[in-house]
Design a protein around this motif. Sequence first.
Motif: not given
Length: 115
Positions: A1-18, A78-85
């Motif tokens: 059994q694997v449990q997954l918990v995401e975090s890091g979501g937010d409000l960001v301006q266009p062109g920003g990163s998360l 696991v990570y997801l780097e998001m740029n130029n949103l």
Amino acid sequence: QVQLVESGGDLVQPGGSLRLSCAASGSIGGLYSMNWYRRAPGKQRELVAGLTPGGKSTYADSVKGRFTISRDNGKNTVYLEMNNLKPEDTAVYYCNAARLGILYWGQGTQVTVSA
């Protein structure tokens, strides 16, 4: 059994990163394919990025060159780097672990891109 918990979501301006994180309760090690999906309002869920146990990554055309998926097996994360949103990246992002037809999902984290 694997449990997954995401975090890091937010409000960001266009062109920003998360950077989104997906922490697994069990050992994902090199056994699971790890994926990030998203569901935008009024749209179907779509695969954003995937990472095989061997380290091969794949991306949706809409995020190629902007998003990067990575994993730290020692931290079971696991990570997801998001740029130029962009505003069209606005969605709930879900982490997924897959192995031998068995799927595990996290609860999702909201990403909103707006000026």
